[in-house]
Design an enzyme around this catalytic site. Structure first.
Site, short mmCIF file in Angstrom:
data_model
loop_
_atom_site.label_atom_id
_atom_site.label_comp_id
_atom_site.label_asym_id
_atom_site.label_seq_id
_atom_site.Cartn_x
_atom_site.Cartn_y
_atom_site.Cartn_z
NE ARG A 1 -3.43 -2.35 2.88
CZ ARG A 1 -3.09 -3.45 3.52
NH1 ARG A 1 -1.86 -3.56 4.05
NH2 ARG A 1 -3.94 -4.45 3.65
CE LYS B 1 -6.14 -1.20 5.15
NZ LYS B 1 -7.44 -1.51 4.51
CG HIS C 1 -4.94 0.45 -3.84
ND1 HIS C 1 -4.22 0.41 -2.66
CD2 HIS C 1 -5.95 -0.45 -3.67
CE1 HIS C 1 -4.77 -0.45 -1.83
NE2 HIS C 1 -5.80 -1.00 -2.42
NE ARG D 1 -3.10 -3.75 -1.38
CZ ARG D 1 -2.51 -4.45 -0.42
NH1 ARG D 1 -1.19 -4.51 -0.36
NH2 ARG D 1 -3.23 -5.11 0.47
CG HIS E 1 -5.64 -8.98 1.56
ND1 HIS E 1 -5.82 -9.48 0.28
CD2 HIS E 1 -5.59 -7.62 1.42
CE1 HIS E 1 -5.86 -8.47 -0.58
NE2 HIS E 1 -5.73 -7.35 0.08
CE1 TYR F 1 -6.25 -7.43 -6.57
CE2 TYR F 1 -6.17 -8.50 -4.43
CZ TYR F 1 -6.13 -7.35 -5.20
OH TYR F 1 -5.98 -6.14 -4.60
#
Length: 324
Positions: A175, A199, A270, A273, A296, A305
């Site tokens: 990110r 995150k 992004h 990514r 994730h 994806y």
């Protein structure tokens, strides 16, 4: 009208209505909101953006509950949650926004139960609107290769930096916030790894391919020293004034270079990514590995994806097969 006339008119004009004061919450609801904020920020380590969004959602919920006569979290019931969400729907928000607001409400009521502020968790019964996730735009492999070659490393330190930034974004799927947060010590040059903080302050190690590693080495040896100042600190990537490169500059830079790639959409960082993940799966990587690479929390997020790859396969089939 002269200056005196303007002043006279202004003197007799009605005063603008004062802005309405923010709606005050009952003390018990206000206390619960403050506790929820601490939980999101300190225990869950959510980003400032996520904390702000969740607090805004829950504040709206609590004001709705207070207007219904609720004075403390234990008075929030499932009908009140549903009436609030129905009211939010009338404002024509997107389903994704309503889904996030429902998630915020569920998180709040669960927290209220855990902390003893409520005796039940009505949010457990609150359904979210179904959100159809749009497939992310991606570059073709040829477009990605062309993009990597757009910055000219011979143009000076900025060209070296931009080439390294593009290579790292595409090689790692980081990110943009993770990229600009990298320090020099986050590089393991012997093993071709980079340590990223994602995150929830979760760390992960991501491989760097040879082209990305070469571009970073060139930046560190020939580019960064030219931009570094006494205030640069350990930041891996620097802006033109020597400070840590910021997210806005990266977005602007990536969009500008994408504009020089024939047929490429303005996807931003992004999009690199998304492209990295899609190309990995198309090349045979397993879903769990891609999940780990992207950071994730759940496999469900990564599975989009696979849909991208299937859609690309279907499009190719329909173009190529005589009986498609």
């Amino acid at each position: 009208m002269g200056d005196r006339g303007v002043a006279a008119a202004a003197a007799h004009a009605p005063s603008p209505a004062p802005s309405p004061a923010p709606e005050q919450l009952p003390p018990a609801l206000d206390d619960a909101l403050a506790g929820f904020e601490s939980y999101l920020r300190d225990e869950r380590a959510f980003s400032a953006h996520t904390v702000r969004a969740y607090l805004g959602d829950v504040t709206r919920l609590l004001r709705h509950a207070a207007r219904s006569g609720v004075r403390d979290p234990d008075g929030i019931t499932l009908p009140i949650l549903r009436s609030w969400l129905a009211l939010e729907r009338t404002t024509r928000h997107a389903d994704s926004t309503l889904a996030r607001r429902a998630a915020a409400a569920r998180a709040f009521t669960a927290h209220a139960l855990r902390t003893g502020r409520a005796s039940t968790d009505p949010g457990a019964g609150l359904a979210s609107p179904k959100v159809r996730r749009a497939l992310p735009g991606v570059l073709t492999e040829d477009q990605a290769a062309t993009l990597m070659a757009v910055p000219d490393p011979e143009s000076g330190p900025v060209g070296l930096r931009d080439r390294a930034v593009l290579e790292v974004l595409y090689a790692t799927g980081l990110r943009v916030g993770e990229l600009v947060g990298l320090d020099i010590d986050d590089l393991d040059r012997s093993r071709h790894l980079v340590r990223a903080v994602g995150k929830g302050n979760k760390e992960r190690s991501v491989p760097l391919g040879r082209p990305a590693m070469d571009a970073v080495d060139a930046w560190l040896t020939r580019g960064r020293p030219a931009l570094a100042t006494s205030t640069s600190g350990p930041a891996l990537f620097l802006g033109a004034r020597g400070g840590r490169l910021d997210q806005r500059a990266v977005r602007t830079m990536v969009t500008r270079y994408l504009g020089e790639v024939a047929g490429a959409a303005a996807l931003g960082p992004h999009g690199l990514r998304h492209s990295a993940a899609t190309h990995l799966l198309a090349g045979g990587a397993d879903l769990r590995s891609v999940q780990e690479l992207l950071g994730h929390a759940t496999l469900t997020t990564t599975q989009i994806y696979t849909h991208v790859s299937v859609e690309r396969l279907r499009a190719s089939y329909e173009r190529a097969h005589p009986r498609a």
